[in-house]
Design a protein around this motif. Structure first.
Motif, PDB file in Angstrom:
ATOM      1  N   PRO A 147       0.806  -1.226   0.000  1.00 28.40           N
ATOM      2  CA  PRO A 147       0.000   0.000   0.000  1.00 28.40           C
ATOM      3  C   PRO A 147       0.836   1.272   0.000  1.00 28.40           C
ATOM      4  O   PRO A 147       0.295   2.374   0.077  1.00 28.40           O
ATOM      5  CB  PRO A 147      -0.796  -0.116   1.298  1.00 28.40           C
ATOM      6  N   GLY A 148       2.149   1.140  -0.085  1.00 29.37           N
ATOM      7  CA  GLY A 148       3.022   2.321  -0.060  1.00 29.37           C
ATOM      8  C   GLY A 148       3.972   2.315   1.117  1.00 29.37           C
ATOM      9  O   GLY A 148       4.438   3.380   1.552  1.00 29.37           O
ATOM     10  N   ALA A 149       4.302   1.132   1.631  1.00 27.88           N
ATOM     11  CA  ALA A 149       5.201   1.019   2.786  1.00 27.88           C
ATOM     12  C   ALA A 149       6.611   1.461   2.417  1.00 27.88           C
ATOM     13  O   ALA A 149       7.080   1.212   1.295  1.00 27.88           O
ATOM     14  CB  ALA A 149       5.216  -0.414   3.304  1.00 27.88           C
ATOM     15  N   ARG A 150       7.275   2.115   3.363  1.00 27.10           N
ATOM     16  CA  ARG A 150       8.675   2.473   3.157  1.00 27.10           C
ATOM     17  C   ARG A 150       9.617   1.381   3.676  1.00 27.10           C
ATOM     18  O   ARG A 150      10.779   1.306   3.267  1.00 27.10           O
ATOM     19  CB  ARG A 150       8.968   3.810   3.846  1.00 27.10           C
ATOM     20  N   LEU A 151       9.124   0.545   4.577  1.00 28.02           N
ATOM     21  CA  LEU A 151       9.885  -0.626   4.986  1.00 28.02           C
ATOM     22  C   LEU A 151       9.784  -1.692   3.892  1.00 28.02           C
ATOM     23  O   LEU A 151       8.832  -1.675   3.100  1.00 28.02           O
ATOM     24  CB  LEU A 151       9.320  -1.182   6.298  1.00 28.02           C
ATOM     25  N   PRO A 152      10.731  -2.628   3.810  1.00 26.33           N
ATOM     26  CA  PRO A 152      10.652  -3.696   2.804  1.00 26.33           C
ATOM     27  C   PRO A 152       9.325  -4.456   2.918  1.00 26.33           C
ATOM     28  O   PRO A 152       8.898  -4.811   4.018  1.00 26.33           O
ATOM     29  CB  PRO A 152      11.839  -4.594   3.157  1.00 26.33           C
ATOM     30  N   TYR A 153       8.684  -4.692   1.769  1.00 23.23           N
ATOM     31  CA  TYR A 153       7.358  -5.327   1.734  1.00 23.23           C
ATOM     32  C   TYR A 153       7.417  -6.561   0.844  1.00 23.23           C
ATOM     33  O   TYR A 153       7.872  -6.498  -0.300  1.00 23.23           O
ATOM     34  CB  TYR A 153       6.321  -4.341   1.197  1.00 23.23           C
ATOM     35  N   ASP A 154       6.951  -7.697   1.388  1.00 25.80           N
ATOM     36  CA  ASP A 154       6.943  -8.952   0.648  1.00 25.80           C
ATOM     37  C   ASP A 154       5.507  -9.352   0.331  1.00 25.80           C
ATOM     38  O   ASP A 154       4.772  -9.800   1.210  1.00 25.80           O
ATOM     39  CB  ASP A 154       7.619 -10.051   1.473  1.00 25.80           C
ATOM     40  N   GLU A 155       5.096  -9.156  -0.919  1.00 27.64           N
ATOM     41  CA  GLU A 155       3.768  -9.616  -1.343  1.00 27.64           C
ATOM     42  C   GLU A 155       3.859 -11.093  -1.708  1.00 27.64           C
ATOM     43  O   GLU A 155       4.668 -11.486  -2.564  1.00 27.64           O
ATOM     44  CB  GLU A 155       3.285  -8.802  -2.541  1.00 27.64           C
ATOM     45  N   ASP A 156       3.027 -11.915  -1.060  1.00 33.70           N
ATOM     46  CA  ASP A 156       3.143 -13.362  -1.260  1.00 33.70           C
ATOM     47  C   ASP A 156       1.797 -14.019  -0.960  1.00 33.70           C
ATOM     48  O   ASP A 156       1.181 -13.719   0.072  1.00 33.70           O
ATOM     49  CB  ASP A 156       4.224 -13.925  -0.324  1.00 33.70           C
ATOM     50  N   PRO A 157       1.337 -14.925  -1.844  1.00 38.18           N
ATOM     51  CA  PRO A 157       0.076 -15.617  -1.574  1.00 38.18           C
ATOM     52  C   PRO A 157       0.130 -16.507  -0.331  1.00 38.18           C
ATOM     53  O   PRO A 157      -0.919 -16.913   0.177  1.00 38.18           O
ATOM     54  CB  PRO A 157      -0.164 -16.438  -2.846  1.00 38.18           C
ATOM     55  N   GLU A 158       1.348 -16.790   0.168  1.00 36.75           N
ATOM     56  CA  GLU A 158       1.481 -17.611   1.370  1.00 36.75           C
ATOM     57  C   GLU A 158       0.916 -16.921   2.615  1.00 36.75           C
ATOM     58  O   GLU A 158       0.750 -17.559   3.660  1.00 36.75           O
ATOM     59  CB  GLU A 158       2.953 -17.961   1.606  1.00 36.75           C
ATOM     60  N   PHE A 159       0.618 -15.639   2.510  1.00 37.71           N
ATOM     61  CA  PHE A 159       0.009 -14.931   3.632  1.00 37.71           C
ATOM     62  C   PHE A 159      -1.488 -15.220   3.749  1.00 37.71           C
ATOM     63  O   PHE A 159      -2.140 -14.713   4.663  1.00 37.71           O
ATOM     64  CB  PHE A 159       0.229 -13.425   3.502  1.00 37.71           C
ATOM     65  N   ALA A 160      -2.037 -16.016   2.871  1.00 30.84           N
ATOM     66  CA  ALA A 160      -3.462 -16.364   2.948  1.00 30.84           C
ATOM     67  C   ALA A 160      -3.720 -17.190   4.216  1.00 30.84           C
ATOM     68  O   ALA A 160      -2.870 -17.981   4.647  1.00 30.84           O
ATOM     69  CB  ALA A 160      -3.880 -17.153   1.707  1.00 30.84           C
ATOM     70  N   ILE A 161      -4.873 -17.009   4.831  1.00 29.53           N
ATOM     71  CA  ILE A 161      -5.243 -17.740   6.048  1.00 29.53           C
ATOM     72  C   ILE A 161      -6.745 -17.999   6.030  1.00 29.53           C
ATOM     73  O   ILE A 161      -7.520 -17.234   5.441  1.00 29.53           O
ATOM     74  CB  ILE A 161      -4.846 -16.949   7.319  1.00 29.53           C
ATOM     75  N   SER A 162      -7.146 -19.087   6.669  1.00 29.67           N
ATOM     76  CA  SER A 162      -8.568 -19.427   6.768  1.00 29.67           C
ATOM     77  C   SER A 162      -8.834 -19.914   8.187  1.00 29.67           C
ATOM     78  O   SER A 162      -7.930 -19.921   9.043  1.00 29.67           O
ATOM     79  CB  SER A 162      -8.940 -20.509   5.741  1.00 29.67           C
ATOM     80  N   GLY A 163     -10.055 -20.307   8.458  1.00 30.51           N
ATOM     81  CA  GLY A 163     -10.413 -20.788   9.792  1.00 30.51           C
ATOM     82  C   GLY A 163     -11.157 -19.737  10.581  1.00 30.51           C
ATOM     83  O   GLY A 163     -11.557 -18.691  10.057  1.00 30.51           O
ATOM     84  N   THR A 164     -11.331 -20.033  11.869  1.00 26.73           N
ATOM     85  CA  THR A 164     -12.068 -19.122  12.752  1.00 26.73           C
ATOM     86  C   THR A 164     -11.258 -18.786  13.981  1.00 26.73           C
ATOM     87  O   THR A 164     -10.381 -19.557  14.407  1.00 26.73           O
ATOM     88  CB  THR A 164     -13.410 -19.750  13.192  1.00 26.73           C
ATOM     89  N   GLY A 165     -11.575 -17.635  14.548  1.00 31.32           N
ATOM     90  CA  GLY A 165     -10.885 -17.175  15.745  1.00 31.32           C
ATOM     91  C   GLY A 165     -11.551 -17.652  17.018  1.00 31.32           C
ATOM     92  O   GLY A 165     -12.484 -18.463  17.000  1.00 31.32           O
ATOM     93  N   PHE A 166     -11.084 -17.144  18.141  1.00 25.11           N
ATOM     94  CA  PHE A 166     -11.568 -17.576  19.456  1.00 25.11           C
ATOM     95  C   PHE A 166     -13.028 -17.208  19.690  1.00 25.11           C
ATOM     96  O   PHE A 166     -13.700 -17.826  20.516  1.00 25.11           O
ATOM     97  CB  PHE A 166     -10.696 -16.969  20.560  1.00 25.11           C
ATOM     98  N   SER A 167     -13.499 -16.195  18.987  1.00 25.73           N
ATOM     99  CA  SER A 167     -14.904 -15.787  19.133  1.00 25.73           C
ATOM    100  C   SER A 167     -15.767 -16.316  17.998  1.00 25.73           C
ATOM    101  O   SER A 167     -16.907 -15.890  17.828  1.00 25.73           O
ATOM    102  CB  SER A 167     -14.997 -14.259  19.192  1.00 25.73           C
ATOM    103  N   GLY A 168     -15.214 -17.237  17.200  1.00 26.61           N
ATOM    104  CA  GLY A 168     -15.952 -17.788  16.079  1.00 26.61           C
ATOM    105  C   GLY A 168     -15.899 -16.929  14.838  1.00 26.61           C
ATOM    106  O   GLY A 168     -16.557 -17.238  13.838  1.00 26.61           O
ATOM    107  N   GLU A 169     -15.125 -15.854  14.850  1.00 27.38           N
ATOM    108  CA  GLU A 169     -15.032 -14.952  13.706  1.00 27.38           C
ATOM    109  C   GLU A 169     -14.111 -15.535  12.630  1.00 27.38           C
ATOM    110  O   GLU A 169     -13.194 -16.311  12.931  1.00 27.38           O
ATOM    111  CB  GLU A 169     -14.526 -13.571  14.147  1.00 27.38           C
ATOM    112  N   SER A 170     -14.332 -15.166  11.384  1.00 25.76           N
ATOM    113  CA  SER A 170     -13.502 -15.631  10.278  1.00 25.76           C
ATOM    114  C   SER A 170     -12.122 -14.971  10.341  1.00 25.76           C
ATOM    115  O   SER A 170     -11.997 -13.774  10.626  1.00 25.76           O
ATOM    116  CB  SER A 170     -14.166 -15.297   8.944  1.00 25.76           C
ATOM    117  N   LEU A 171     -11.092 -15.766  10.062  1.00 29.59           N
ATOM    118  CA  LEU A 171      -9.726 -15.244  10.032  1.00 29.59           C
ATOM    119  C   LEU A 171      -9.296 -14.816   8.639  1.00 29.59           C
ATOM    120  O   LEU A 171      -8.196 -14.272   8.476  1.00 29.59           O
ATOM    121  CB  LEU A 171      -8.753 -16.311  10.555  1.00 29.59           C
TER     122      LEU A 171
END
Length: 252
Positions: A147-171
């Motif tokens: 989004p315009g980061a000045r720190l090094p940014y690694d765009e990678d599909p491996e950052f995808a996540i699924s499942g639910t959190g402790f309150s049943g919310e989607s991750l």
């Protein structure tokens, strides 16, 4: 025995002579002068009169022990504060230090989540607590484009996540953008890197990521737009850090 006439007089004369001789051995007679005027007594001193150095400016709400852990070259600090050691909600504020050393808020306050069971100074894998401390921020990444980061940014599909959190919310989407916290990781690498210098038992993969609406495993989570704002604001030339923990701990 007849008393000798004139003896008492001779004894008195001898005593007078002795007194005169003793007086003459002390000092030569001096003319009398008027007594010197009394000088006012000096005011008593109560300590070191030297000027004391000005106190070192601290980040608001941060005590001297915590401030001492902030590197001297750091002029940007993201402070995440929980109410108690067991709270899993927090508030984040971005501070910057000016040329005179004063710290001023430049972002926030922003609502945040931390680990389900709160905070700990001795994080272990699976304890469901967020580590307390001061940690460098130097690497970022995510499933979505930079989004315009000045720190090094690694765009990678491996950052995808699924499942639910402790309150049943989607991750889903939680790792669309992340900022790696330098806890038990090798700086200068993608947040996805799995090397753990302190050992796997000390946990790792502690990030600032998109809030999914509930407590985390160990990370800090911010609302999506807030995280994007923070990503753009962090400046590597300012040597940014995160200062995080319960308020009473950080105030020490």
């Amino acid at each position: 025995m007849p008393v000798r006439k004139g003896a008492p007089a001779l004894r008195c004369a001898g005593t007078l002579c002795a007194a005169l001789l003793l007086a003459g051995c002390g000092a030569s007679p001096t003319p009398q002068t008027a007594p010197a005027a009394r000088q006012p007594a000096a005011a008593p001193t109560t300590g070191d009169a030297r000027p004391k150095p000005a106190p070192v400016p601290r980040i608001p709400g941060i005590g001297p022990a915590t401030q001492a852990r902030v590197p001297d070259g750091t002029t940007q600090a993201f402070v995440v504060t929980g109410a108690t050691a067991d709270s899993n909600t927090a508030v984040g504020v971005l501070y910057e230090r000016d040329a005179k050393g004063r710290w001023t808020a430049t972002g926030g306050p922003w609502p945040a989540h931390n680990a389900l069971r709160g905070w700990t100074p001795e994080h272990e894998a699976g304890d469901l607590r967020t580590p307390i401390g001061v940690f460098r921020l130097g690497d970022t990444g995510g499933r979505l484009p930079d989004p315009g980061a000045r720190l090094p940014y690694d765009e990678d599909p491996e950052f995808a996540i699924s499942g639910t959190g402790f309150s049943g919310e989607s991750l889903e989407g939680s790792f669309d953008h992340v900022i790696a916290i330098d806890y038990n990781r090798v700086p200068g690498r993608t947040p996805l890197d799995k090397e753990r210098p302190l050992g796997p038992e000390k946990g790792g993969g502690v990030w600032i990521h998109v809030d999914h609406g509930g407590p985390t495993q160990a990370c800090v989570a911010l609302e999506r737009d807030t995280l994007r704002t923070l990503l753009v604001a962090l400046d590597p030339s300012r040597e940014p850090v995160v200062v995080m923990g319960p308020a009473p701990e950080l105030a020490r």
